[in-house]
Each structure stands twice: as structure tokens, then as C-alpha cells.
Enzyme design. Sequence first.
Site, PDB file in Angstrom:
ATOM      1  N   HIS A 267      35.907  45.558  39.693  1.00 44.23           N
ATOM      2  CA  HIS A 267      36.956  46.349  40.352  1.00 44.23           C
ATOM      3  C   HIS A 267      37.308  46.257  41.733  1.00 44.23           C
ATOM      4  CE1 HIS A 267      38.313  50.806  40.547  1.00 44.23           C
ATOM      5  NE2 HIS A 267      38.071  50.500  41.926  1.00 44.23           N
ATOM      6  N   GLU A 268      36.480  45.859  42.650  1.00 42.43           N
ATOM      7  CA  GLU A 268      36.762  45.545  43.961  1.00 42.43           C
ATOM      8  C   GLU A 268      37.514  44.446  44.080  1.00 42.43           C
ATOM      9  OE1 GLU A 268      36.695  48.325  45.798  1.00 42.43           O
ATOM     10  OE2 GLU A 268      35.431  49.521  44.644  1.00 42.43           O
ATOM     11  N   HIS A 271      40.987  45.126  43.550  1.00 38.65           N
ATOM     12  CA  HIS A 271      41.675  45.292  44.776  1.00 38.65           C
ATOM     13  C   HIS A 271      41.804  43.855  45.675  1.00 38.65           C
ATOM     14  CE1 HIS A 271      41.835  49.561  44.456  1.00 38.65           C
ATOM     15  NE2 HIS A 271      40.618  49.661  44.341  1.00 38.65           N
ATOM     16  N   GLU A 297      45.200  51.159  42.861  1.00 43.79           N
ATOM     17  CA  GLU A 297      44.123  51.356  41.619  1.00 43.79           C
ATOM     18  C   GLU A 297      44.593  50.847  40.388  1.00 43.79           C
ATOM     19  OE1 GLU A 297      41.298  52.525  42.665  1.00 43.79           O
ATOM     20  OE2 GLU A 297      40.263  53.179  40.963  1.00 43.79           O
TER      21      GLU A 297
END
Lengths: 503, 503
Positions: A267-268, A271, A297
Site C-alpha cells: 500500500h505505502e 504511494h 489513495e
Amino acid sequence: MSIDQQWDQLTERFAEIDDLGHTVALLGWDQQTYMPAGGAAARGEQMATLERIIHQRFTDPAIGQLLDDLAADAAALPDDSHRASVWRVVRRRYDRTTKLPEELVAEMARTSARSFDTWVKARAANDFAMFEDDLTRQVELARQQADHFGYEATPYDALLAGYEPNLTSADVDRLFNPLRDRLVPLLDSLRPALDRVNDDALRGDLPHDAQIALTEDVVALVGFDLATGRQDLAAHPFTTSIGQGDTRVTTAVDPGNLAPALYASIHEAGHGTHDQGIPDELRRTALGQVESLIIAESQSRLWENLVGRSRLFADDLLPRLGKYFPGKFDSVDADALYAAGSCVEPGYIRVQADEVTYSLHIFLRYEIERELIEGSLAVADLPERWWEGMKSLLGVEPTTDADGVLQDVHWSTGAIGYFPTYALGTLLSVQLYEAALADDAAIQPALEAADFVPLLAWMQQHVHRHGAAWSAAELVERELGAELSAGPFLDYLEHKYHALYKL
Amino acid sequence: MSIDQQWDQLTERFAEIDDLGHTVALLGWDQQTYMPAGGAAARGEQMATLERIIHQRFTDPAIGQLLDDLAADAAALPDDSHRASVWRVVRRRYDRTTKLPEELVAEMARTSARSFDTWVKARAANDFAMFEDDLTRQVELARQQADHFGYEATPYDALLAGYEPNLTSADVDRLFNPLRDRLVPLLDSLRPALDRVNDDALRGDLPHDAQIALTEDVVALVGFDLATGRQDLAAHPFTTSIGQGDTRVTTAVDPGNLAPALYASIHEAGHGTHDQGIPDELRRTALGQVESLIIAESQSRLWENLVGRSRLFADDLLPRLGKYFPGKFDSVDADALYAAGSCVEPGYIRVQADEVTYSLHIFLRYEIERELIEGSLAVADLPERWWEGMKSLLGVEPTTDADGVLQDVHWSTGAIGYFPTYALGTLLSVQLYEAALADDAAIQPALEAADFVPLLAWMQQHVHRHGAAWSAAELVERELGAELSAGPFLDYLEHKYHALYKL
């Protein structure tokens, strides 16, 4: 002064503001990663001082004058030219920022540092009462901000727009209502079948250091560059940009379960690739940092869910598990791994929620935030309101504050109005993923060969390249010729979960 | 405005400058610990921007006006009152700082960030030529600074005063000449006996993580508080204050030798206890950060050498080595450990130098700095000059640039004039240590019981408590009724080494 000199002045001012902003980012990163406990109060003062200086520089009337002087020149340029985009973005931010008095900005920074510290302690002590005063102050400060910003329908709209340009609760409702209308029945249809899938394959005695080594491998696999970034530990994983060539992602490890670290890291990293994809020529300009949290997101969810929780990715993951955890995954196959990463389990913790129930956690926070800001809910009544909501939306029974209303960092840092962008970004992730696959036939075979470069390249070309130039609504219109919509996400989810649960 | 209001204004301005200064400290700490390689250029811009803002705030004519307005009030107060000390310290710093143009300050910060990066690469590549241009620029910038500051005898004096208030090369010569006059004969007398003592007891296969665990134990043992501080890794160990309750020490590990990590950690913990000993009421004031690098180094050397390399400390260390390195120190006794930590070996690397040869490394750097700044030495001729000096002072033959002129970080960050304070601080450490033991009869028995609290308390009371109020010369006069002197250090050294080497 010539027009070019005026543009140069604006550029120079924003280079300095960008340096200060990234410095605050480092203060924040350090606060959540390495800062010793004793440093909290001093850090609060430092962040308040920096925020006050940024606010002073950003609201300098000279910027307003430059914007006025350059308005005609900007209007004559194509919308997507660099200068027109800079003008548009700075105009919006200047108009918003000049509405806040300097002392309120400093007070927000000071309160956030103190309140973050209180939250850490309250969560550790599992005691909402410890946090109540600071949260009450945060809600008051949020209301004061909304009053300064101004709003039409509800003060909450003024806060929403701080996380996504021009977003209103009417927009949120337009997307959340159909989402709820199909998600709740989907979850209901899964309930009798929940025991058909479990996440046992990701559980076991999985040492901390091996989890770190695996996740560093995985973030690099999906394209996060560790020469211009790094991964550290944080209680609540996040990503932050410290400037060109320096992107920090974080993860958190549960030594009995690989899922939290694995999916937090992917997830990170999503980003992270977004920040790393900002073109060099946008750095230290007003377009150099992602402003739309929905777009932000969309990138993290795309890599976490559409890539990381896909059946294909289980094939890429399995040999790595063998490498970092010798012997521990010998009896696991890729099907079991896929199922474990996708299994549905209505639970307490948002960041551990599966793809089906995740948005339900957001609905609750969205409702509560509106009620707090609109004054129909008192902070003292929050825990009770929390468990009512959890029961009605997810069907779970009350447990501790630490696993309830204290689980998220956001409110402790004054971030009210942020949560909806999580669910909306998830919707956008599916729209972008499907557009990419439809647009470039090389992406699907590449994914089948564990090559993520073509997918990442599409995102760089259609999303990252723009920096802060567009809101999510503008980006979707310009790049996809569409509107932000819940349909593609719901179609994807129903298709995936009907198959996985054999409905 | 009343006098009190003017004092409040000065206090408020320095609180903000302190916040900005500590923020720069974090940017610097991160640069040397965790920053990914790709972030160097952006970090340079960030540091330059912050330094420029600090310079602007510090040189604001309003501060000059406040100093003028408060001069009479300050003069009427006792020298050691808070306000008189603040006035004195701010007056000196203001007069110095207002002499530098803002653009030079920004250029120094930018050059230092770039040049630090170049130095890291040049050292890794063992190639002085890579570093030559950046070092040449640093020398030019240092000369420009000296011209702005002004000086009487030599431009080098203007730089020295940046690291120790009012220090001149005449002061340095007054102390270095007798030091050299007894150190060189001491080393000569040891040369035929060097093989009587070796450091084998500290060498072996000593895993990185165990060295970290041991050194964290040791820094806590000597009084460094890990709740308000932390230890990390850095190529060139240093200590930095990030603000009240947040002191960062660093260390570096050689997995084949415990000495570098052990003594770097105790050394930096000495600095760390100094920062942690600054009273709360001095925080965020002009007195809150140590300014005299001689006083600073007196604390690190005191703990490193007089405590850490003492025979008594070997007793404290031995059981810890057994704990962290099971089996590896079974055949070592405390005498061998003491000898290993104190053995003399004329070598290449300053930070690994023993107590006898350390100052000789400093003499060389002092000579070279003066020659560079006074223009009698060209940067291109530095490596040759280096090896001539090493041969004449230490009797060692030339080896690589990495182990020669590239070994120290200082010049890469523009710190020219810093080195002498290391040797002078070492002299002060012995004066303070002996004064402490003479003053408090409880210290010696406590040291014999591995209780370092009374010694640390004496330092807190007689050194740390003053913050930046006094220069080293002033402190020695006020607290010891003496002058800074080489005698006590030389007496200590001759006594210790005659015994250890059985001369």
C-alpha cells in the site's frame, strides 16, 4: 517587472515554501519513526514554528499580488500548461490559506503534536478518557477552521476540501450511497459462507527481521526505488515525501501474521511510486506534491488490492516466502495464499479490513465526523456511538477503545475530513486499473510475468506526471473521459468474491 | 515597551530561532543516518533555506535594537544572572552573525550539503581528486567568512572563534606548544616498548547487533538517558541535540573490532549527557545549546578516556562482554581489557587514535588549516602535505587518501577551525575530572562501585548547568579558579603510560 520576472518570483517563493514543507515532513516522519518519547513537546514547538513560517510566507500579500498580476497571462495559456496549472493551484491554495489567522495555524500545529502524543499513550493504555480533552480541542479547532474557510451546506464541506480540492459532502453522498447499496448486500451474501476461506496461510511464527527483508523485496518488486526512498517502522504506516529523490514509506510488523506488514508495505509503496513518479521539472514548484488524496489513495489501493491481493501476485509471492521464511510456507500453495490475502472477516480494525468491509469502516468515520463537526455528537459520547455504528454496519460487538475509536491516528493530528478520500480513492483505483489494461495490451502479459514496469509506466504517464495539477474529478474527466464512480469497483468486487466464496 | 516586555521579546525571538536551529539539526542528523542517497540535492536546498531564514531572523535589526535598549539593564545585573548571560551571548553572536551577508550563508549551506555528498563518494572511491573542487570552494568560502568577520593576527582566528568564543591561534599555540614538547618525547619513549601492549582482547568475530546491544547498555550505564535520547549508526559518529528531551548520539561498528563502536559510543554519550544536563529553564533560550566546543569535548573525552579507558571501567565492562558475546571473552581478564583499550599505536585514523597520539593528529590538521586559510598551501597539494606531516609527527608512511586526508567529515561541511577544540577539550577534561574528584569525596568510591551518578552530578552542577553562558576559559576561571592548561593532561598521561608500558 516583466511577466517572466513575475513568474520567476512566484517560482522562487514556492521553492522556499516547498523546502519548508518538506522539512515539516521530516519532522513528522521522525516523530512517528525514531523520535524518543521525551522529544514530543519540543517537536510540537518546532512544528508549530515551521507551520507558522510557512503560513506567513504562503499568505504574504505579495503572492496575492503576483496572482492578480499574472491572472490574464495564465488565462491566455492552455489549461494544462505548467504556468496555467501553477496559477490555478496556487490561487486555490492562497484563497484557502489566507482565510486562516496565523495564530490558529500555530495553535493547530501545537495541539496536533501534543494530541498525537496523548493518543499514543491513550491507545497504549486503552483509555479513551485520556484522549477526550485533546480530541475535544481538535474538534473545536476544526470548527474554527471551517468558520474561517466558509461553506455552503455544512461546515464539514470546508474540511473535506482540505484533503481533496472542491470535494463536498454532496459528492461523497453521491458515491457512498450506491456503494453502500451494493456493499451491504454483498457482505450479507458472504456471511453464511465466511468459513469457506481463511487467512491461515499468512499466519505463523514469522520473525520480525524476515518480514522486513521480505517487504523490502516486495516494495522494490512493484517498482518502489530504494535508492531514492526507504522503508522504516511506524505504529501507523504512512508515506511521506522529503523532497526530490527522498520518499519514505513505513510498515508495521505482527510477528504472528504476515498480512499487516505485507499489505501495508505494498500500500505505502503505491504511494511511494506516486511520489517518485513526479517529474523532476515539477519539484520545488507548487505542482510538486500530490494534493488530491483521492488520487493519492488510488495509487496505494491499486498496488495493494488490484496487484497485491490478486491471484497472479500469489505466484510471485510464494517463492519469496520460501526464501525469507525457510520451511514455513512449504505446505502453502498460491491458491491458499491468494485466498488468505483476500478473505473477508468483518472486524474491528480499519487498516486490517478486507476489500469488502473496508468502506464500511469509512462510512462510520464519515458519519461520526459530520456529527462531531455539525454539533450533533459530543466527543464524550464517541465510544458509544462508535460501537452502535460498528454493530449496525459490520455486525461486530463492542470491544476495547484501543480496537475501537482509538485505532486511527488521524483525529489526533487534527485530520478531520480525511477518511472519505480512502474509500473514494479505492473507487478510483479500479477505474484507473481497468483503463490501463484497456489502453495498453502489454500490461496484462507483463503482470503474468511478474513485470510491473508497464503498469507503473501507465500510471506515471496518466497520473503521476501531472503532480498537483488536477483534482481527482478533473483527472478522471481528462484522462478517462469519465466521472468518478462506484460501479467499476462494485463489479470487480462482486466478480472476485462470488468466485472466491463459490456463491 | 517596558524593560520586561523587551526581555520577553528577545526571549520569544530566540525560542523561534532555537526551533529552527533544532530543525536544521534534524535535517543534518537524518542526512548522516537514514537519508537515501537520492535525497542529497534536495536536502542541500532545504538546509540552505532554513539557514537563510535563521540568518534573517538572527540578524533582524530589531534584535540589535533590543540589545542596545537592554544594555544598561544587563550591565546592572550580576554577570551570572540569566539575563546578563543571555545579553552577553546574544550580543557576541549578533555582532558576529550580522557580519555575514545572507547570500553567503545560503551558499555555505548549499555548498556543504553538496560537498558532504561528494566527500562520502570520494572517500568510498578513495579518490581525493573527486573532492578537490568542493574543498577548494569550502576554503574560498571560509576565507570570505574570515574577511567578513574581521581579524587581527590571521584570518584563521576569525574561524576559530566560530567554534570557541574568542579563541585565537595565540591561545592555541600557548597550549599546543607545551603539549607537543612533552607528547613527542613521551611517544618516543614508548616506541621501543610498543609491543608490550596490544589490543587483541577487543578483537574477534563480534556481530554487529551484539555490538549495538552492548553499546546501548554502556551509554545507559554512564548516564545517557535513552528515554530522552537514542543511538543510531553513522559513518562518522556525532551527537546532536534535537531539542529538549531529544538528544541523538551515533556510533559506527567494525564487526572485527569492538573498540571503534565502544569508544565512539562512550564519547558521544559524554556529549549526550552534556546536552541532557542543560536545565529545562534554559531550553529555547539563547543559552540552551552548548556553544563552546572545548567545553563540549571536555565532556566526551572525560567519559571516553578518564572513565571508559580506565582500569576500573574494565571491571564494569567484562561481565557485559560475557553477556552480549557469549563465550567470546572467556579468556580475557580485566587487565587485558584495560590494556587493549589504552594501547598506543601510531596510526592513520584520528578517531581511532589512542590517548597519546590523538593530539598529534590534531596538530597536523591545525597546521594545514592555517596554511590553507593563510594561502601558503594549495588544496591540490594537500595529500602530499598530509603525508609529510603524518611522517614527521607520527612516523607513519603514506597510504590511501581514504585513510589520509579524506578520513574526516569536517572540511566537507565547511568546518575549518574546529579541530583544535578536540585537543583543547581533552586538556580540559582532565582538569575537570581532577577537580571533581578533589571536590567530592564520594565520586571515587562510587566509580569503584560502577556508580557514575556522583561524577555526572558534579558535571551537571559545574558544567552543564551553565548552558552556553561561558566560554571554556571563563568556565575554568569561574569553576576551577584556574587557566586552561596542558599540564594536568600531560601528568595524567605520563603517569598512566609509564605504568602501562613498564617504563
